[in-house]
Design an enzyme around this catalytic site. Structure first.
Site, PDB file in Angstrom:
ATOM      1  N   GLN A 129       0.863  -1.190   0.000  1.00  0.00           N
ATOM      2  CA  GLN A 129       0.000   0.000   0.000  1.00  0.00           C
ATOM      3  C   GLN A 129       0.901   1.242   0.000  1.00  0.00           C
ATOM      4  OE1 GLN A 129      -1.771   0.477   3.796  1.00  0.00           O
ATOM      5  NE2 GLN A 129      -3.382   1.873   3.137  1.00  0.00           N
ATOM      6  N   GLY A 130       0.980   1.931  -1.145  1.00  0.00           N
ATOM      7  CA  GLY A 130       1.852   3.107  -1.247  1.00  0.00           C
ATOM      8  C   GLY A 130       1.070   4.380  -1.006  1.00  0.00           C
ATOM      9  N   SER A 132       1.525   6.569   2.435  1.00  0.00           N
ATOM     10  CA  SER A 132       2.257   7.555   3.240  1.00  0.00           C
ATOM     11  C   SER A 132       3.512   8.056   2.525  1.00  0.00           C
ATOM     12  CB  SER A 132       2.689   6.932   4.564  1.00  0.00           C
ATOM     13  OG  SER A 132       1.590   6.381   5.225  1.00  0.00           O
ATOM     14  N   SER A 164       4.778  -1.276   4.094  1.00  0.00           N
ATOM     15  CA  SER A 164       4.908  -2.636   4.619  1.00  0.00           C
ATOM     16  C   SER A 164       5.007  -3.636   3.472  1.00  0.00           C
ATOM     17  CB  SER A 164       3.698  -2.996   5.478  1.00  0.00           C
ATOM     18  OG  SER A 164       3.594  -2.097   6.545  1.00  0.00           O
ATOM     19  N   GLU A 247      -9.050  -1.056   5.854  1.00  0.00           N
ATOM     20  CA  GLU A 247      -7.853  -1.284   6.672  1.00  0.00           C
ATOM     21  C   GLU A 247      -8.222  -1.195   8.158  1.00  0.00           C
ATOM     22  OE1 GLU A 247      -4.776   1.687   6.162  1.00  0.00           O
ATOM     23  OE2 GLU A 247      -3.228   0.195   6.587  1.00  0.00           O
ATOM     24  N   GLU A 380      -4.868   8.939  17.578  1.00  0.00           N
ATOM     25  CA  GLU A 380      -5.454  10.293  17.626  1.00  0.00           C
ATOM     26  C   GLU A 380      -6.384  10.503  16.421  1.00  0.00           C
ATOM     27  OE1 GLU A 380      -2.132   9.714  17.964  1.00  0.00           O
ATOM     28  OE2 GLU A 380      -1.999  10.064  20.116  1.00  0.00           O
TER      29      GLU A 380
HETATM   30  C1  LIG Z   1       4.382  -0.562  11.383  1.00  0.00           C
HETATM   31  C2  LIG Z   1       3.893   0.446  10.380  1.00  0.00           C
HETATM   32  C3  LIG Z   1       3.495   0.022   9.142  1.00  0.00           C
HETATM   33  C4  LIG Z   1       3.056   0.948   8.189  1.00  0.00           C
HETATM   34  N1  LIG Z   1       2.693   0.500   6.941  1.00  0.00           N
HETATM   35  C5  LIG Z   1       2.321   1.388   5.993  1.00  0.00           C
HETATM   36  C6  LIG Z   1       2.016   0.958   4.660  1.00  0.00           C
HETATM   37  O1  LIG Z   1       2.085  -0.229   4.337  1.00  0.00           O
HETATM   38  N2  LIG Z   1       1.673   1.883   3.736  1.00  0.00           N
HETATM   39  C7  LIG Z   1       1.588   3.208   4.039  1.00  0.00           C
HETATM   40  O2  LIG Z   1       1.245   3.997   3.156  1.00  0.00           O
HETATM   41  N3  LIG Z   1       1.860   3.667   5.297  1.00  0.00           N
HETATM   42  C8  LIG Z   1       2.236   2.784   6.262  1.00  0.00           C
HETATM   43  N4  LIG Z   1       2.545   3.230   7.526  1.00  0.00           N
HETATM   44  C9  LIG Z   1       2.536   4.658   7.798  1.00  0.00           C
HETATM   45  C10 LIG Z   1       1.374   5.117   8.676  1.00  0.00           C
HETATM   46  O3  LIG Z   1       0.164   5.072   7.966  1.00  0.00           O
HETATM   47  C11 LIG Z   1       1.712   6.535   9.159  1.00  0.00           C
HETATM   48  O4  LIG Z   1       2.869   6.438   9.971  1.00  0.00           O
HETATM   49  C12 LIG Z   1       0.575   7.143   9.952  1.00  0.00           C
HETATM   50  O5  LIG Z   1      -0.510   7.418   9.111  1.00  0.00           O
HETATM   51  C13 LIG Z   1       1.016   8.433  10.673  1.00  0.00           C
HETATM   52  O6  LIG Z   1       1.609   9.324   9.793  1.00  0.00           O
HETATM   53  P1  LIG Z   1       3.022   9.981  10.140  1.00  0.00           P
HETATM   54  O7  LIG Z   1       3.962   8.873  10.526  1.00  0.00           O
HETATM   55  O8  LIG Z   1       3.403  10.856   8.995  1.00  0.00           O
HETATM   56  O9  LIG Z   1       2.782  10.859  11.450  1.00  0.00           O
HETATM   57  P2  LIG Z   1       2.138  12.309  11.503  1.00  0.00           P
HETATM   58  O10 LIG Z   1       0.932  12.347  10.636  1.00  0.00           O
HETATM   59  O11 LIG Z   1       3.206  13.315  11.235  1.00  0.00           O
HETATM   60  O12 LIG Z   1       1.671  12.392  13.002  1.00  0.00           O
HETATM   61  C14 LIG Z   1       2.560  12.707  14.086  1.00  0.00           C
HETATM   62  C15 LIG Z   1       1.743  12.765  15.372  1.00  0.00           C
HETATM   63  O13 LIG Z   1       0.771  13.826  15.291  1.00  0.00           O
HETATM   64  C16 LIG Z   1      -0.540  13.334  15.553  1.00  0.00           C
HETATM   65  N5  LIG Z   1      -1.517  14.029  14.686  1.00  0.00           N
HETATM   66  C17 LIG Z   1      -1.379  14.315  13.377  1.00  0.00           C
HETATM   67  N6  LIG Z   1      -2.474  14.935  12.922  1.00  0.00           N
HETATM   68  C18 LIG Z   1      -3.341  15.046  13.962  1.00  0.00           C
HETATM   69  C19 LIG Z   1      -4.650  15.600  14.123  1.00  0.00           C
HETATM   70  N7  LIG Z   1      -5.319  16.146  13.100  1.00  0.00           N
HETATM   71  N8  LIG Z   1      -5.255  15.511  15.357  1.00  0.00           N
HETATM   72  C20 LIG Z   1      -4.588  14.935  16.421  1.00  0.00           C
HETATM   73  N9  LIG Z   1      -3.327  14.421  16.316  1.00  0.00           N
HETATM   74  C21 LIG Z   1      -2.719  14.466  15.122  1.00  0.00           C
HETATM   75  C22 LIG Z   1      -0.459  11.876  15.175  1.00  0.00           C
HETATM   76  O14 LIG Z   1      -1.486  11.113  15.840  1.00  0.00           O
HETATM   77  C23 LIG Z   1       0.928  11.488  15.636  1.00  0.00           C
HETATM   78  O15 LIG Z   1       0.926  11.227  17.018  1.00  0.00           O
HETATM   79  C24 LIG Z   1       2.993   2.327   8.506  1.00  0.00           C
HETATM   80  C25 LIG Z   1       3.384   2.746   9.781  1.00  0.00           C
HETATM   81  C26 LIG Z   1       3.832   1.830  10.710  1.00  0.00           C
HETATM   82  C27 LIG Z   1       4.239   2.309  12.067  1.00  0.00           C
END
Ligand SMILES: Cc1cc2nc3c(=O)[nH]c(=O)nc-3n(C[C@H](O)[C@H](O)[C@H](O)COP(=O)(O)OP(=O)(O)OC[C@H]3O[C@@H](n4cnc5c(N)ncnc54)[C@H](O)[C@@H]3O)c2cc1C
Length: 397
Positions: A129-130, A132, A164, A247, A380
């Site tokens: 899943q591309g 993020s 992933s 998902e 969150e």
């Molecule tokens: C083990 C693992 C597997 C993953 N697999 C995939 C995958 O296969 N494909 C893919 O595309 N992505 C994948 N991801 C990525 C995942 O979807 C993102 O990490 C997640 O959506 C959070 O985005 P970010 O890391 O950019 O954090 P950010 O969005 O930058 O968030 C940082 C912090 O701010 C908080 N925050 C942000 N916005 C708000 C808001 N509006 N209100 C309150 N709090 C807020 C968040 O909750 C978090 O605590 C994976 C992540 C992990 C850990």
């Protein structure tokens, strides 16, 4: 919902139970703890998924014409329960089974359904899943990977992250920006991208578990035929949301198998590990915590039925799927904490230590659980969804 099995469902369960008895690999537990590389373990699981498919048990609720069984909600639930009961390995094509397949069934063209669905079920093609990107996670619509249409092909340039199973995947469901001038949520398109296309680069990211389960993906002038668009060009936001809803609602279903297996093993270990000079199983605090963990795993099971039931009724999961995502991800962190308390310092030992229980699986599970409240949308964000779409509170942004 009547949770008692009808005679027909009992027949289905017995048939499945007999099949699992005969076919489920017995050496799965040992393999998990053996010094086996991730690709080798993945190949083993892929072969297992092929056998599940050939036995007629994959994609139970998917339409028959695409290799499914057209089965009922209850049969899907029975399948998960019986897999857990048999201690069977999980299916490795989980992202295809739980996310991409249902998205194609809902939004894909007939040609796409014919081309991709059966191979998702058999595990012949593994999907990632591309979504993020380095600056687009919770705020997915901020994504910047772009694609422009040239002579019947989209030319894709950009970067994805945290993908992933990117390293194991044949195909990627990719969200790209196709109209830079449009508003943030508009001008997005979902493409099906062959991971072997020239210009696709997959780089490993090392996690604190020591594994590289997920990756960075780089796209440099990658050509994607226009027939690989899912839904319509510039209308990809709804398609991507559909994937995200599946998902949240369905990803936890398979995890139930793992949680129940781990719980049974932890109870076993509680008789062996000592706490204050007697078996941990006799310690009143540990007993309370184990009972609480058991209750929570059971709640997860029932919540899962509610989520699946919603999909069967409407074809799509609802925002209630976020309740399930919050619950299982936070529950697993509590559960792994209980395991650490029960096992004491032994729990911290990793693979290779002669004193580690189950070859360090508990330390691995504890560390891996930290990502649960981030992946598939953070806690969150899930609470924002429940607040707004279920409770009707004002939007938080
Ligand atoms: C083990 C693992 C597997 C993953 N697999 C995939 C995958 O296969 N494909 C893919 O595309 N992505 C994948 N991801 C990525 C995942 O979807 C993102 O990490 C997640 O959506 C959070 O985005 P970010 O890391 O950019 O954090 P950010 O969005 O930058 O968030 C940082 C912090 O701010 C908080 N925050 C942000 N916005 C708000 C808001 N509006 N209100 C309150 N709090 C807020 C968040 O909750 C978090 O605590 C994976 C992540 C992990 C850990």
């Amino acid at each position: 919902m009547d949770l008692n099995l009808t005679p027909q469902e009992r027949l289905f369960r017995d048939e499945l139970r007999a099949w699992l008895e005969m076919h489920a690999p017995r050496d799965w537990e040992a393999r998990q703890s053996a010094e086996e590389s991730m690709p080798a373990r993945f190949a083993f699981l892929r072969d297992w998924q092929r056998r599940v498919y050939e036995g007629g048990w994959a994609g139970l609720s998917w339409p028959k014409e695409y290799g499914g069984r057209g089965a009922s909600l209850m049969e899907q639930v029975i399948f998960t329960e019986e897999m857990a009961r048999a201690g069977a390995p999980p299916l490795p094509g989980i992202l295809g089974l739980a996310l991409v397949g249902p998205t194609l069934i809902a939004f894909g063209s007939e040609a796409q359904k014919q081309r991709y669905l059966t191979k998702i079920l058999s595990g012949e093609e593994i999907w990632c899943q591309g979504f993020s990107e380095p600056n687009a996670g919770s705020d997915l619509a901020a994504l910047r990977t772009e694609a422009s249409l040239v002579d019947g092909h989209f030319i894709v340039n950009g970067q994805k992250v945290w993908t992933s199973y990117g390293w194991a995947s044949d195909w990627c469901e990719l969200v790209v920006r196709t109209d830079a001038a449009a508003e943030k949520h508009k001008g997005l398109t979902v493409l099906l991208v062959d991971m072997r296309s020239p210009g696709v680069e997959v780089r490993p990211l090392r996690q604190m578990t020591g594994e590289s389960e997920f990756n960075e993906l780089f796209f440099e002038n990658v050509r994607v035929p226009v027939e690989n668009v899912v839904g319509q060009v510039n209308h990809g936001w709804n398609v991507a949301l559909g994937t995200l809803m599946h998902e949240r609602a369905l990803l936890g279903a398979g995890l139930q198998i793992t949680f129940r297996r781990q719980f049974a093993r932890l109870v076993e270990l509680s008789h062996k590990v000592e706490r204050n000079g007697r078996p941990a199983a006799e310690d009143p605090v540990i007993r309370q915590k184990l009972a609480q963990a058991y209750a929570e795993i059971e709640i997860m099971r029932l919540n899962q039925m509610r989520a699946v039931s919603r999909v069967m009724e409407t074809g799509m999961p609802g925002p209630e799927g976020s309740i399930q995502k919050i619950f299982w991800s936070e529950m697993n962190q509590r559960f792994q904490q209980v395991a650490m308390e029960l096992l004491g310092p032994y729990g911290q030992l990793t693979r290779g230590s002669e004193f580690a229980f189950d070859e360090g699986q508990w330390a691995y599970a504890y560390l891996r659980a930290r990502g649960n409240t981030i992946e598939a949308g953070t806690s969150e964000i899930q609470r924002n969804i429940v607040g707004h779409f279920v409770l009707g509170l004002p939007k938080s942004y």
